[in-house]
Design a protein around this motif. Structure first.
Motif: not given
Length: 83
Positions: A23-30
């Motif tokens: 939940t703490e990761s950026k969506l670009g990384e996801i």
């Protein structure tokens, strides 16, 4: 680090994948991590694209890449579309 389970539909393959995302990761990384995993799982039938986007099927919106999962309001069990 907290993770949630989401359902990712890959339009190019017409397949769904259950994926745990932090939940703490950026969506670009996801987006990159999910794309790489799906490419591997599909035997490279899915080609990773720089222009791919994560969208919410439940909320009808395209998510920006520079915010976290929490900031986007993505919830447990949400259906995401990778296009």
């Amino acid at each position: 680090m907290e993770k949630i389970l989401v359902d990712v539909r890959v339009a190019a393959l017409e397949q769904n994948y259950d994926v745990w995302i932090p939940t703490e990761s950026k969506l670009g990384e996801i987006r990159l991590l999910v794309s790489a995993a799906i490419a591997e799982l599909s035997g490279d039938s899915y080609q990773i694209e720089d222009e791919a986007a994560l969208c919410s099927m439940d909320k009808n919106k395209v998510y920006p890449t520079n915010i976290t999962v929490l900031q986007a309001g993505i919830e447990q069990g949400e259906c995401l579309l990778l296009i």
